[in-house]
Scaffold this motif. Structure first.
Motif, PDB file in Angstrom:
ATOM      1  N   GLN A  50      39.621  55.338  -7.015  1.00 51.97           N
ATOM      2  CA  GLN A  50      38.539  55.911  -7.812  1.00 51.97           C
ATOM      3  C   GLN A  50      39.009  57.043  -8.723  1.00 51.97           C
ATOM      4  N   GLY A  90      25.827  53.811  -1.404  1.00 52.67           N
ATOM      5  CA  GLY A  90      25.965  54.336  -2.750  1.00 52.67           C
ATOM      6  C   GLY A  90      27.447  54.342  -3.075  1.00 52.67           C
ATOM      7  N   CYS A  91      27.803  54.763  -4.295  1.00 55.82           N
ATOM      8  CA  CYS A  91      29.217  54.818  -4.673  1.00 55.82           C
ATOM      9  C   CYS A  91      29.399  55.835  -5.800  1.00 55.82           C
ATOM     10  N   LEU A  92      30.376  56.691  -5.654  1.00 56.10           N
ATOM     11  CA  LEU A  92      30.626  57.718  -6.676  1.00 56.10           C
ATOM     12  C   LEU A  92      31.085  57.088  -7.991  1.00 56.10           C
ATOM     13  N   HIS A 133      33.709  50.422   3.132  1.00 57.10           N
ATOM     14  CA  HIS A 133      33.411  50.644   1.704  1.00 57.10           C
ATOM     15  C   HIS A 133      34.655  51.173   0.994  1.00 57.10           C
ATOM     16  N   HIS A 137      37.500  49.554  -1.950  1.00 53.98           N
ATOM     17  CA  HIS A 137      38.018  50.190  -3.175  1.00 53.98           C
ATOM     18  C   HIS A 137      39.523  49.931  -3.314  1.00 53.98           C
TER      19      HIS A 137
HETATM   20 ZN   LIG Z   1      32.535  53.785  -3.577  1.00 53.99          ZN
END
Ligand SMILES: [Zn+2]
Ligand SMILES: O=C(O)C[C@@H](Cc1ccccc1)C(=O)SCC(=O)c1ccccc1
Length: 170
Positions: A50, A90-92, A133, A137
């Motif tokens: 990320q 959710g996801c940043l 999760h 990624h």
């Molecule tokens: Zn995420």
């Protein structure tokens, strides 16, 4: 330092992360920067993918006071039960989008900690959800990939609007 977080549908989020060879000073600095970035973004986890670093490194803090960060290097996840349960994720990297994803309720985690020492842990509850999760990624998978194509289209639009609004206020 606070690092920029890639936003969906940035193709760099689809990169497969490489194993970490040695937990050296550079990796330790990245771990510190990722923990700071995670807290700043009000997340409970963050994968190196990320922040556009494509190595198998995850940081996480599930504590109430955000004072007990966890580090997982070269993590390996093994589901321990067939049973799956939905969780509102959710996801940043997909800001302002929340939706239900089903995952195995209990997994075994094998990884190295922030000092490079191997450990094994049985995870259930939010830890099981979050580690799976984050592992996704590292494999270029986002939680929106599990949703219908209509919901994926809506997610793309929502992220675009969110980023435009953030641009204006900056
Ligand atoms: Zn995420
Ligand atoms: O994008 C990330 O990896 C961080 C993500 C981790 C995560 C949260 C919840 C379920 C699965 C994975 C987040 O921290 S999203 C923001 C958040 O803090 C949150 C969202 C939903 C539930 C609990 C926390």
């Amino acid at each position: 330092a606070i690092l920029p977080i890639l936003s969906y549908p940035d193709p760099r989020l689809r990169t497969i992360a490489e194993p970490v060879k040695t937990v050296d000073a550079d990796i330790k600095q990245l771990i510190a920067d990722m923990i700071e970035t995670m807290y700043d973004a009000k997340g409970i986890g963050l994968a190196a993918t990320q922040v556009d670093r494509h190595i198998q490194l995850i940081v996480m803090d599930l504590s109430e006071n955000n004072d007990s960060p966890r580090v997982f290097i070269n993590p390996k996840i093994t589901p321990l039960v067939e049973d799956k349960k939905p969780y509102e994720e959710g996801c940043l990297s997909v800001p302002d989008v929340y939706d239900s994803v089903e995952r195995p309720v209990k997994v075994k985690i094998e990884a190295l900690d922030g000092e490079g020492n191997a450990f094994e842990e049985i995870a259930e509850g939010l830890l099981a959800v979050c580690i799976q999760h984050e592992m996704d990624h590292l494999n270029g998978v986002l939680f929106v990939d599990y949703l219908s194509s209509l919901k994926q289209t809506r997610a793309r639009d929502k992220v675009r609007k969110y980023l435009k609004a953030r641009e204006k206020q900056l």
